[in-house]
Scaffold this motif. Sequence first.
Motif, PDB file in Angstrom:
ATOM      1  N   GLY A  59       0.783  -1.223   0.000  1.00 23.32           N
ATOM      2  CA  GLY A  59       0.000   0.000   0.000  1.00 23.32           C
ATOM      3  C   GLY A  59       0.819   1.278   0.000  1.00 23.32           C
ATOM      4  O   GLY A  59       0.252   2.368   0.005  1.00 23.32           O
ATOM      5  N   LYS A  60       2.167   1.164  -0.003  1.00 24.57           N
ATOM      6  CA  LYS A  60       2.993   2.375   0.069  1.00 24.57           C
ATOM      7  C   LYS A  60       3.928   2.498  -1.131  1.00 24.57           C
ATOM      8  O   LYS A  60       3.829   3.437  -1.901  1.00 24.57           O
ATOM      9  CB  LYS A  60       3.781   2.371   1.378  1.00 24.57           C
ATOM     10  N   SER A  90     -13.418  -1.726  -1.378  1.00 29.60           N
ATOM     11  CA  SER A  90     -12.216  -1.307  -0.658  1.00 29.60           C
ATOM     12  C   SER A  90     -12.601  -0.888   0.757  1.00 29.60           C
ATOM     13  O   SER A  90     -13.604  -0.192   0.975  1.00 29.60           O
ATOM     14  CB  SER A  90     -11.545  -0.140  -1.382  1.00 29.60           C
ATOM     15  N   ASP A  91     -11.779  -1.330   1.732  1.00 31.17           N
ATOM     16  CA  ASP A  91     -12.079  -0.987   3.124  1.00 31.17           C
ATOM     17  C   ASP A  91     -11.294   0.226   3.613  1.00 31.17           C
ATOM     18  O   ASP A  91     -11.316   0.567   4.789  1.00 31.17           O
ATOM     19  CB  ASP A  91     -11.797  -2.188   4.043  1.00 31.17           C
ATOM     20  N   GLY A  92     -10.580   0.893   2.675  1.00 33.31           N
ATOM     21  CA  GLY A  92      -9.820   2.077   3.062  1.00 33.31           C
ATOM     22  C   GLY A  92      -8.433   1.777   3.582  1.00 33.31           C
ATOM     23  O   GLY A  92      -7.659   2.682   3.874  1.00 33.31           O
ATOM     24  N   ASN A  93      -8.100   0.481   3.715  1.00 35.08           N
ATOM     25  CA  ASN A  93      -6.777   0.074   4.205  1.00 35.08           C
ATOM     26  C   ASN A  93      -6.037  -0.762   3.172  1.00 35.08           C
ATOM     27  O   ASN A  93      -5.318  -1.696   3.507  1.00 35.08           O
ATOM     28  CB  ASN A  93      -6.927  -0.731   5.506  1.00 35.08           C
ATOM     29  N   GLN A  94      -6.254  -0.425   1.893  1.00 34.57           N
ATOM     30  CA  GLN A  94      -5.612  -1.136   0.791  1.00 34.57           C
ATOM     31  C   GLN A  94      -6.045  -2.600   0.697  1.00 34.57           C
ATOM     32  O   GLN A  94      -5.365  -3.413   0.083  1.00 34.57           O
ATOM     33  CB  GLN A  94      -4.077  -1.065   0.913  1.00 34.57           C
ATOM     34  N   GLU A  95      -7.164  -2.923   1.320  1.00 41.29           N
ATOM     35  CA  GLU A  95      -7.707  -4.284   1.222  1.00 41.29           C
ATOM     36  C   GLU A  95      -9.025  -4.238   0.470  1.00 41.29           C
ATOM     37  O   GLU A  95      -9.835  -3.331   0.689  1.00 41.29           O
ATOM     38  CB  GLU A  95      -7.938  -4.880   2.613  1.00 41.29           C
TER      39      GLU A  95
END
Length: 206
Positions: free
Chosen positions: A11-12, A86-91
């Motif tokens: 995610g980064k 998407s759950d907002g945490n890159q998942e």
Amino acid sequence: MDKQVFFVVSGKYAYLPGLVMDSHNERKTATELTSPAQYVLLYHLQAKSLEGRSAKELAEVIPYKYVTLTLAMQVLQDLGLCTLISDGNQERRLHFELKGKALWEKALPFLKSPLKKSFYCDSVKNEATYPQGGINALAHYSMLVPEATKTLVAVERTDAVKEDNYERINSWDGAFRIEIWKYPPINIEQGFADRLSLALTLMNSE
């Protein structure tokens, strides 16, 4: 970086020295179910709801690797059998709008028999480790009388497929019929292939 080791921070960012990527290549939309995608769908329908699960969480209960499950989830979305949220945490997490029979009926045009090939033999090493399939499994789930020939399920690319596990292999008759499946039966009822995969193997049988 000093050692030129490839690495990814989820995610980064990614450090991939010397690797050239063409960002214009578009992934083709899936037009058929892969075996892992079918397994995920049938597990959801029969064993336990996978609603809201990420690929990382699927890997804890399903015998496929994370990358394979990520692709399986995308295939299910491409075919309109689920959506990925998407759950907002890159998942990205599975969401099934349809349930039960409605989902099964929508998926049916894409579902395939897991059976790749079969053969007969007279004896099998470690018979008790194989799930039963075919008519005998159907007899277990119904009032049908079982056959004298016992059908056992082995999964391709596993030790169970090795020829030295079987005695007098042939293509027409024997005490055992061995079915080689593309994915493992979903272990809901110990010792027998799961109902929906079994139905797919027998669907065109008179």
